[in-house]
Structure formats: C-alpha cells, structure tokens
Design an enzyme around this catalytic site. Structure first.
Site, PDB file in Angstrom:
ATOM      1  N   ARG A   1       0.911  -1.368  -0.177  1.00 45.42           N
ATOM      2  CA  ARG A   1       0.096   0.239   0.086  1.00 45.42           C
ATOM      3  C   ARG A   1       0.877   1.246   0.037  1.00 45.42           C
ATOM      4  O   ARG A   1       0.631   2.220  -0.738  1.00 45.42           O
ATOM      5  CB  ARG A   1      -0.821  -0.138   1.034  1.00 45.42           C
ATOM      6  CG  ARG A   1      -2.287  -0.907   1.060  1.00 45.42           C
ATOM      7  CD  ARG A   1      -2.998  -1.097   2.247  1.00 45.42           C
ATOM      8  NE  ARG A   1      -3.935  -2.149   2.240  1.00 45.42           N
ATOM      9  CZ  ARG A   1      -4.889  -2.355   2.875  1.00 45.42           C
ATOM     10  NH1 ARG A   1      -4.769  -1.977   4.100  1.00 45.42           N
ATOM     11  NH2 ARG A   1      -5.802  -3.086   2.581  1.00 45.42           N
TER      12      ARG A   1
ATOM     13  N   GLU B   1      -6.939  -0.763  17.085  1.00 44.50           N
ATOM     14  CA  GLU B   1      -6.310   0.196  16.175  1.00 44.50           C
ATOM     15  C   GLU B   1      -5.706   1.214  17.041  1.00 44.50           C
ATOM     16  O   GLU B   1      -4.881   1.845  16.925  1.00 44.50           O
ATOM     17  CB  GLU B   1      -7.108   0.839  15.060  1.00 44.50           C
ATOM     18  CG  GLU B   1      -6.380   1.509  14.175  1.00 44.50           C
ATOM     19  CD  GLU B   1      -7.040   2.169  13.318  1.00 44.50           C
ATOM     20  OE1 GLU B   1      -6.575   3.234  12.556  1.00 44.50           O
ATOM     21  OE2 GLU B   1      -8.328   1.811  12.820  1.00 44.50           O
TER      22      GLU B   1
END
Length: 568
Positions: free
Chosen positions: A286, A374
């Site tokens: 990515r 996260e």
C-alpha cells in the site's frame, strides 16, 4: 450527577471493544461497554467490506510463521515483534471462535475460502463476502455481547478523560452527548478501544467518529505513545464517479483478484517506476502504491480528480460477475460499468500503525489501563499488511479483556470523589465556553482536516510539518478558549464537537511532532526532504507528556522473544 461503578470499563464498542468486553465478562467480572455512538454500530470494523488475514491454511499451505514473516516485512523493521507474533499466533483461534458464535465465513469444498492480498505470500485472507465482512462480524459480536448479563451497554457516552492517580487508572469521566451532562465512572481497570485517527484528514475512508480520542486520553492519563508518524494512506480509495452506499476502499479485492490495472492520466501503467514490479501480479504494497499515484499526480500525469485510473476493461463481464456477482449490479446502480470505463482512485487516510504503547497483555505503563485494536501501536511497524486490521481487533481485544479482568479480580476500588471532582470542574469549565463571536468547533475541525492533509499527509517536508505544528499549537493555545459552543445542552452537537476538537488537536500534534522527528522515509512515512531510509532510525519513537509538554525518546524495536510460539 449520574455515576456508574464497574469492574472493567471498555471505551469504544467496535470490534475490539466488543471482543474485549466478552473476554472480560467470561472471566467473571462486571463490564461497562460504552460508545459515543451506538454500541456495536460505529467505528471501523462495521465499515470493513473486505478480508481478514489469518494463517488458517485452508486454501493452500500456510503457517503462523509465514504470516509473521509477511507482517514483519511490511513493517519495514519497526514492528514490535512480540505483538506481531501474538497477532499471527492467536488469529486462527479467533476466526474459529467467531464461526462458533455465528459468523458464516465464505466456504469452498468444505473449507474456509481464502484469497490473495497485497504483501502476502499465499492465499490467506478469509471473508464473509466482499461487501459485508465487517457488518457480519460486528453483528456476531453484538449478538454475543447481548447474551452476557455481566456486560452493561451504554450508548451516547463520549469518554473525555481517564482518571488516573498514582500511576493507576481508576475510572473515567464521560460526556452524555444527548443531554450535555457528565457521567462519572469508577472502574478497577479501563480498556481504550476507541479506534484510530483518520478523521484528522480531509480525505479519509473511516467512520466519522475516528478522531484519535483513544490516543489523547492515553497521553493525558500518563501513558506513552509510539510511532505516531505512521499513518497508512490507502492507495486506491474511490474518487469518482459518485459512489453511494459502498465502501470507498472496496477496490482492493477487485484489483488483486482480477488484475485491475492502475493507469495514470495518460493511460500508462506506472508502479514499476517506484520500486515495485506490478505487471501481472497487482500486489504492490500500500505504501508504494500510494507513493506512486501521488507522484504521478505531482508530475502532471494524474486523473481529473487527482488520482489514478483503475481499469478493468480488459476483463470479460462474465469473469467480473463470476468473481463479484451482486457487487457488479450495485455498481451498475451507481452508474458504474466496469466493462466500459475505468474508475478514479487515489490515496486517503485509512489506518494508523502508531498508537498507545502496550506490553504483551495490552497494558500501558499506567497500571490498570489497557488498549485494544487500532488504539494499540507497534504491531504493524511502519506499514500494515493488508487484512491485519480486523484480526488485530479480535486478538488484541480478547487479550486486553482477559488481562483487564485479571487485574480487576485482584484489585479493590480506588475511587476518590474529591479527585474526580477536580477533573470534573475543569471539564465543566471547558463545556461552559459560550462566545457568541467565537468559532464553531466544527469549523476548526474542518480547518484541521485540511491542514493535516496538505501539510502532514502522504508526502511531508520539514517546512510543511513545521507550519502545521505552529497552527495546531496556536489552535490549542488560543482557539480552544474562544469557541462558540452555545448554552443549549439537549442535543448540542457543538458541545460534542468541542470535546472532539480538543482530542483531535492533541493527537494531531503527536503525529506532526513525530513526523518532524523522523528525518527519513520509511513505510507510510514519506519525507520528500529525506527521501531515503536511514538505518539510524531503525528505532521506535516514543512520546509522553512531561509537565504538560510533549517529549520524545527513541528505543530499539522489541524483537521476538519466544513468548508466543510461532510454530504450528
């Protein structure tokens, strides 16, 4: 004033928070699960439409060790390898547990079906279907939570401060976003599971409630943050044509499963110019893909909306339908025919690799304060491997919940009314700001989002970061004290926006400060004035508050110590 008392307080009720609540309750403690929105219906997990990376080995031979190898490679040398190993080791058990609880993973010939994804060595990523994996696992967790009487669910409560005294967390203060009042909560252990920070950026793929509050709450409570500079920008978020009711990052499985071509504005493939061979494989990581697209835009070879074309015109319609069936019809309903024209895609803030520094039990340096999902930093290093986010929510949620429950079982309540009253007075003072000539909090939020995208986005320089830091500090010093919040309390969104802004600014400051400190380019952190990686920075950058000021120090990454076996 309303007051709750519980053994374990979980802040944030997405995938990680719900898993943490379940794991804690299974240990025999009481749990308060709160969310500033609706419990189980906010955050990032429910938005995820794609896949979950886990070494099940059901599609082709795989191992936990190989999953770990791919994770560490993507992390560019900065992973906390102990956390990475836990993530990979515990993943298969969590997937099978979710199946026992009712998640219907896609199957083929009697086994869980798995697909290839960028950065993986084998077909490893499982899913429910390519539109509903996140909603499906969130629904499973909601049902499981509802079956456990020990879990009390409270929506519309936004935690605004963790109460920590003498190095130990003993509760929190929350804002009731409906009536504008405050709620005090005493707890023997607190878990921060309030997600990431992508709302800080103008272009983002995440839920509107991902403003970085978990990081700010941890920092204010005395915990450390790690590697806050590493924001992952998803390379092919949807830009155009208009797309309604579908995830803007839905294009990844299309690209790697069918071979979607990334083309610049001149209809040329270009990834090979930026350090990755993509032709025929379509598995560039990515960070490289995001870098390549924006470099093409910068060079004047971008598309009309500032991105790249994703092209499937070389794929027969029958093959498209065979792979994605009803998704093709939903795209057609949006006026998008992949057999006739490409779509425009581009980078957008998607995930945060940095976060709260924790140990293998998800505990911060503050006793009784844990993090999950996260909110945790370090496991993914400088760049997250595709598919690791949902399994991170499951694994770290389960570990945090279990460890927090163990703490609660051996602790006594340390609630001190006078200590809570002092914090409450300060928060009430902030909430009472009512300057008719002041700035609406939502306006400053929008300014901050533009500032972060333009000055601290995918490409960074010392000059841009310095300008961003100066403006952020000015907002903190001057603008927060002259907000126009107004006097109404019932359904006063200005009040919620003001507290969100307070946390967003604190978190944005940590991102920019860390980005200034890392004078190299590595993974998701790209400095145009320092374009190469520098082995001197194969270290993690820690941030903490000392006397109200941010200070940083560097430590070598935690290497795999054999605490969690990685052999199958």
């Amino acid at each position: 004033m309303p007051h709750f008392s519980t053994d374990v307080l979980v802040i944030g009720a997405g995938g990680a928070g719900m898993y943490a609540a379940i794991a804690a309750a299974q240990k025999g403690v009481s749990v308060l699960l709160l969310d500033k929105g609706q419990v189980g219906r906010g955050g990032a997990t429910i938005m995820a439409q794609m896949t979950v990376a886990v070494a099940l080995g059901e599609q082709e031979p795989d191992s936990v060790a190989l999953h770990l190898e791919d994770t560490l490679k993507a992390g560019r040398g900065l992973c906390n390898e102990e956390l990475s190993a836990l993530l990979c080791r515990d993943g298969p058990a969590r997937i099978r547990e979710m199946e026992q609880w009712g998640t219907r993973w896609a199957r083929e010939n009697g086994h869980i079906k798995q697909e290839m994804a960028p950065g993986h060595s084998v077909k490893r990523c499982c899913y429910v279907d390519f539109l509903n994996t996140g909603p499906a696992v969130a629904a499973t967790l909601r049902r499981k939570v509802s079956e456990i009487p020990a879990i009390r669910r409270v929506s519309n409560l936004a935690a605004v401060e963790i109460l920590a005294r003498d190095g130990h967390a003993n509760g929190a203060i929350a804002l009731n976003v409906v009536d504008g009042g405050f709620v005090t909560i005493d707890a023997k252990a607190v878990i921060l599971a309030a997600g990431g920070l992508t709302k800080l950026y103008e272009r983002n793929s995440a839920s509107a409630n991902m403003g970085g509050e978990a990081y700010a709450l941890a920092l204010w409570a005395g915990a450390e943050l790690i590697d806050m500079e590493f924001v992952q920008f998803f390379p092919i978020g949807h830009l155009a044509p208009r797309l309604v009711g579908m995830d803007p990052i839905m294009w990844d499985p299309f690209r790697y499963k069918l071979g979607g071509k990334l083309l610049n504005g001149k209809l040329e493939e270009f990834i090979d110019r930026y350090g990755s061979t993509d032709f025929g494989k379509y598995n560039a990581t990515r960070d490289i893909a995001a870098y390549a697209i924006l470099k093409e835009v910068e060079a004047g070879r971008g598309t009309p909306h500032g991105g790249a074309f994703l092209d499937f015109r070389h794929i027969p319609e029958a093959q498209l339908r065979s792979a994605f069936g009803p998704v093709i019809d939903r795209l057609l309903a949006n006026g998008i025919d992949l057999t006739k024209s490409p779509v425009e895609v581009g980078p957008m803030a998607h995930y945060h690799m940095g976060g709260i520094r924790v140990d293998a039990n998800m505990q911060t340096r503050i006793a009784g304060l844990y993090a999950a999902g996260e909110a945790v930093g370090g496991a993914n290093g400088a760049n997250r491997l595709s598919g690791n986010a949902i399994i991170e929510a499951f694994v770290f949620g389960a570990r945090a919940g279990s460890a927090a429950a163990e703490t609660a079982l051996r602790s006594r309540s340390d609630w001190i009314e006078k200590f809570a009253a002092h914090a409450l007075s300060r928060l009430q003072s902030f909430a009472s700001v009512s300057n008719g000539n002041g700035i609406p909090p939502i306006s400053l939020q929008a300014e901050l989002q533009r500032l972060m995208w333009e000055e601290a986005g995918p490409f960074r320089t010392g000059a841009k970061l310095g300008a961003a830091l100066a403006r952020i500090e000015e907002m903190q010093k001057n603008d927060l004290s002259r907000l126009n919040i107004g006097g109404a309390r019932q359904f006063n969104l200005d009040l919620q926006d003001g507290f969100e802004l307070r946390a967003m600014l604190a978190t944005a400051q940590t991102v920019v400060r860390s980005a200034l400190g890392r004078t190299e380019s590595r993974g998701a952190h790209q400095r145009e004035d320092f374009p190469a990686p520098d082995d001197a920075y194969l270290q993690n950058q820690m941030l903490e508050l000392k006397d109200g000021k941010l200070e940083s120090h560097w430590l070598p990454p935690v290497r795999f110590l054999g605490v969690a076996p990685i052999d199958d």
